[in-house]
Design a protein around this motif. Structure first.
Motif, short mmCIF file in Angstrom:
data_model
loop_
_atom_site.label_atom_id
_atom_site.label_comp_id
_atom_site.label_asym_id
_atom_site.label_seq_id
_atom_site.Cartn_x
_atom_site.Cartn_y
_atom_site.Cartn_z
N PHE A 132 -44.30 -30.40 45.93
CA PHE A 132 -43.98 -29.33 44.98
C PHE A 132 -42.55 -29.49 44.46
O PHE A 132 -42.29 -29.38 43.25
N THR A 133 -41.62 -29.73 45.37
CA THR A 133 -40.22 -29.93 44.97
C THR A 133 -40.07 -31.22 44.19
O THR A 133 -39.33 -31.26 43.18
N GLU A 134 -40.75 -32.27 44.61
CA GLU A 134 -40.68 -33.54 43.88
C GLU A 134 -41.19 -33.37 42.45
O GLU A 134 -40.63 -33.94 41.51
N THR A 135 -42.24 -32.59 42.30
CA THR A 135 -42.80 -32.36 40.97
C THR A 135 -41.84 -31.57 40.09
O THR A 135 -41.65 -31.90 38.90
N ALA A 136 -41.22 -30.54 40.66
CA ALA A 136 -40.25 -29.75 39.89
C ALA A 136 -39.09 -30.61 39.42
O ALA A 136 -38.63 -30.50 38.28
N GLU A 137 -38.60 -31.47 40.30
CA GLU A 137 -37.50 -32.36 39.94
C GLU A 137 -37.91 -33.33 38.84
O GLU A 137 -37.19 -33.54 37.86
N ALA A 138 -39.09 -33.92 38.99
CA ALA A 138 -39.57 -34.87 37.99
C ALA A 138 -39.77 -34.20 36.64
O ALA A 138 -39.47 -34.78 35.59
N LEU A 139 -40.26 -32.98 36.64
CA LEU A 139 -40.47 -32.26 35.38
C LEU A 139 -39.14 -31.93 34.71
O LEU A 139 -39.00 -32.05 33.49
N GLY A 140 -38.15 -31.53 35.49
CA GLY A 140 -36.83 -31.28 34.93
C GLY A 140 -36.25 -32.52 34.28
O GLY A 140 -35.69 -32.47 33.18
N HIS A 141 -36.37 -33.66 34.97
CA HIS A 141 -35.89 -34.93 34.40
C HIS A 141 -36.63 -35.27 33.11
O HIS A 141 -36.02 -35.74 32.13
N LEU A 142 -37.95 -35.04 33.11
CA LEU A 142 -38.76 -35.37 31.94
C LEU A 142 -38.37 -34.53 30.73
O LEU A 142 -38.25 -35.05 29.61
N LEU A 143 -38.15 -33.24 30.94
CA LEU A 143 -37.77 -32.38 29.82
C LEU A 143 -36.44 -32.83 29.22
O LEU A 143 -36.28 -32.84 27.99
N ALA A 144 -35.50 -33.20 30.07
CA ALA A 144 -34.21 -33.69 29.56
C ALA A 144 -34.41 -34.97 28.75
O ALA A 144 -33.83 -35.12 27.66
N ALA A 145 -35.22 -35.89 29.26
CA ALA A 145 -35.46 -37.16 28.57
C ALA A 145 -36.15 -36.95 27.23
O ALA A 145 -35.92 -37.70 26.28
N GLU A 146 -36.99 -35.92 27.15
CA GLU A 146 -37.74 -35.64 25.92
C GLU A 146 -36.99 -34.69 24.99
O GLU A 146 -37.51 -34.31 23.94
N ASN A 147 -35.79 -34.29 25.38
CA ASN A 147 -34.97 -33.36 24.59
C ASN A 147 -35.71 -32.04 24.35
O ASN A 147 -35.68 -31.50 23.24
N ILE A 148 -36.36 -31.56 25.39
CA ILE A 148 -37.05 -30.27 25.34
C ILE A 148 -36.27 -29.28 26.21
O ILE A 148 -36.01 -29.54 27.38
N ARG A 149 -35.89 -28.17 25.62
CA ARG A 149 -35.12 -27.17 26.35
C ARG A 149 -35.99 -26.51 27.42
O ARG A 149 -37.14 -26.11 27.15
N LEU A 150 -35.47 -26.40 28.62
CA LEU A 150 -36.12 -25.67 29.70
C LEU A 150 -35.75 -24.20 29.62
O LEU A 150 -34.57 -23.86 29.54
N VAL A 151 -36.76 -23.35 29.62
CA VAL A 151 -36.57 -21.91 29.72
C VAL A 151 -37.17 -21.49 31.05
O VAL A 151 -38.32 -21.81 31.35
N TYR A 152 -36.40 -20.80 31.88
CA TYR A 152 -36.90 -20.43 33.20
C TYR A 152 -36.23 -19.14 33.66
O TYR A 152 -35.43 -18.55 32.94
N GLY A 153 -36.54 -18.73 34.90
CA GLY A 153 -36.13 -17.42 35.37
C GLY A 153 -34.69 -17.25 35.81
O GLY A 153 -34.32 -16.17 36.27
N GLY A 154 -33.87 -18.29 35.71
CA GLY A 154 -32.43 -18.14 35.92
C GLY A 154 -31.93 -18.27 37.33
O GLY A 154 -30.72 -18.23 37.56
N GLY A 155 -32.83 -18.45 38.31
CA GLY A 155 -32.40 -18.52 39.70
C GLY A 155 -31.96 -19.92 40.12
O GLY A 155 -32.24 -20.91 39.45
N SER A 156 -31.29 -19.98 41.28
CA SER A 156 -30.79 -21.26 41.78
C SER A 156 -31.51 -21.70 43.05
O SER A 156 -31.19 -22.74 43.61
N VAL A 157 -32.50 -20.91 43.49
CA VAL A 157 -33.18 -21.21 44.75
C VAL A 157 -34.61 -21.66 44.49
O VAL A 157 -35.18 -21.43 43.42
N GLY A 158 -35.19 -22.35 45.49
CA GLY A 158 -36.57 -22.77 45.40
C GLY A 158 -36.85 -23.74 44.27
O GLY A 158 -35.97 -24.49 43.83
N LEU A 159 -38.09 -23.74 43.81
CA LEU A 159 -38.47 -24.63 42.72
C LEU A 159 -37.73 -24.28 41.44
O LEU A 159 -37.48 -25.16 40.60
#
Length: 204
Positions: free
Chosen positions: A21-48
């Motif tokens: 689950f954590t590996e997937t979240a990290e990979a998705l974050g990297h992918l969005l950056a590579a694709e120049n797609i802005r991440l919108v999320y709940g603003g927290g620093s913990v968990g996924l």
């Protein structure tokens, strides 16, 4: 809308008990950056939540965090995001997350993640938006939910004309291609039919 410029990620404020689950979240974050797609999320620093945001930022991505004031301390707000919006309550948070996003993906998470993604499905079912909604069904996490939807349909509580419009991806590399396919499908329907017509989409 011909492509996505921003993607809303719903996910847990914990990591769960499967490292993928954590590996997937990290990979998705990297992918969005590579694709120049802005991440919108709940603003927290913990968990996924924190994992996907930090992963996007680490690769130079743009991140918008939207968090209600009462969760600033509980979810340990991530101050280094590109854009941070602190709302008065959950209703404003969800509205702004919707307005800032071209599509929605649910990673594994708890009852809050479930509530947020199902709300987007409900709004789409009622014709309030046509933005793609995707379940990131990592290691079958969302299988019980998909089975419940099928049970609702079989029991005639999800009726013809009110089908749910959502996709299911079983890996990170499926998410963006499936969302883009759905965007193209929606655009084709928009071009071919009057905007007042409600046309159900086949699940990908």
């Amino acid at each position: 809308m011909t492509d996505i410029r921003s993607l809303c990620i719903y996910c847990g404020s914990g990591h769960g008990n499967d490292p993928v689950f954590t590996e997937t979240a990290e990979a998705l974050g990297h992918l969005l950056a590579a694709e120049n797609i802005r991440l919108v999320y709940g603003g927290g620093s913990v968990g996924l939540m924190g994992t996907v945001a930090r992963a996007a930022l680490a690769k130079g991505g743009q991140v918008t965090g939207i968090i209600p004031q009462f969760l600033v301390d509980r979810e340990v707000m991530l101050p280094e995001v590109s854009e941070l919006i602190v709302t008065l309550d959950m209703h404003e948070r969800k509205r702004l997350m919707f307005e800032h996003s071209d599509a929605f993906v649910a990673l594994p998470g708890g009852i809050g993640t479930l509530e947020e993604v199902v709300e987007q499905m409900t709004w789409a079912q009622l014709g309030r938006h046509k933005k793609p909604v995707m379940l990131a069904n990592i290691n079958g996490f969302w299988d019980p939910l998909v089975s419940l939807f099928e049970h609702m349909s079989a029991s005639a509580f999800i009726r013809p004309g009110f089908e749910l419009s959502y996709g299911v991806a079983t890996s990170v590399d499926q998410i963006l291609p499936k969302i883009r396919k759905r965007v193209a499908q929606i655009q084709a329907l928009e071009d071919a039919r009057p905007k007042t017509d409600a046309v159900p989409l086949e699940r990908l």
